[in-house]
Design an enzyme around this catalytic site. Sequence first.
Site, PDB file in Angstrom:
ATOM      1  CG  ASP A  62      -1.829   1.173   1.335  1.00 62.79           C
ATOM      2  OD1 ASP A  62      -1.631   2.153   0.594  1.00 62.79           O
ATOM      3  OD2 ASP A  62      -2.756   1.127   2.166  1.00 62.79           O
ATOM      4  CB  SER A 142      -0.705  11.882 -17.415  1.00 67.40           C
ATOM      5  OG  SER A 142      -1.695  12.422 -18.268  1.00 67.40           O
ATOM      6  CE1 TYR A 167      -3.960  10.980 -12.739  1.00 67.10           C
ATOM      7  CE2 TYR A 167      -4.069  12.138 -14.841  1.00 67.10           C
ATOM      8  CZ  TYR A 167      -3.734  11.013 -14.108  1.00 67.10           C
ATOM      9  OH  TYR A 167      -3.167   9.934 -14.726  1.00 67.10           O
ATOM     10  CB  THR A 170      -0.582  14.345  -8.792  1.00 68.14           C
ATOM     11  OG1 THR A 170      -1.360  13.772  -9.854  1.00 68.14           O
ATOM     12  CG2 THR A 170      -1.478  14.855  -7.698  1.00 68.14           C
ATOM     13  CE  LYS A 171      -0.347  10.362 -12.897  1.00 70.64           C
ATOM     14  NZ  LYS A 171       0.345   9.167 -12.362  1.00 70.64           N
ATOM     15  CB  VAL A 200      -5.014   3.801 -21.098  1.00 74.06           C
ATOM     16  CG1 VAL A 200      -5.184   2.292 -21.053  1.00 74.06           C
ATOM     17  CG2 VAL A 200      -3.659   4.174 -21.682  1.00 74.06           C
TER      18      VAL A 200
END
Length: 252
Positions: A62, A142, A167, A170-171, A200
Amino acid sequence: MNAEREIALVTGANKGIGFATARKLAELGMTVYLGARDETRGTHAAEQLHAGGLDVTYIQIDVTDDKSIAAAAERVKTERGKLDVLVNNAGIGSPDAIPSEVTRAQLRNMFEINVFGSVVVTNAFLPLLRQAPAARIVNISSEVGSLSAMLDDPESMMYQYLRDLVYPTTKAAVNMITGQYAKELRDTPIKVSAAIPGYVATDFNGRTGHRTPEQAAEIVTTLATLPADAPTGQYWGSLTGAEDGVHQHGRW
């Protein structure tokens, strides 16, 4: 490939890109630890691949739990003594919150998994990666984490991607992490790369993506098996408007 069997760990691998990557690495002849936080799902996924004749074993990890990460690293150390490939795939998708609506909880939750997890996992396994002849670290990024793609061209499709702040942020952090590790390890045989899987079809997007997890896995495994003369710190994969993967330098 080395004469000695190579060892790989893929986090978040019970489904999607991680599962396809675990399969592909095993098909290349590696012994693969399929990492997942849920024992039932992880065991089932590993058994699926093992039933197909692949050397795949479930490992509980985790990425938000330091004790879980340390235990996984200790297990690989005890059983194998090294790690040739680390794929930091575990992550969560977008809350679809525009900048003015983002909450602290949304930021904290996604950074904990997508960013902090990659760093802590990498540091826990780095001693084992150093024991391999030429290890490879692949971080799943990404195109939305690219500053140039997202901010430089107001006419581009990527520029119009406004609906979420968390998002992409973070990438972008994952890209910086990749570059900084690549710099630290540049005098070693270890290469660090950021993979761009493309859009994807996964649970992240309700399976609306036009690329398959298997196509994404091809990008990841290419970076996981880079030759000795390949550059480190690459940001490479399926970019918008490009049929083939391209290597992008500079302002990610």
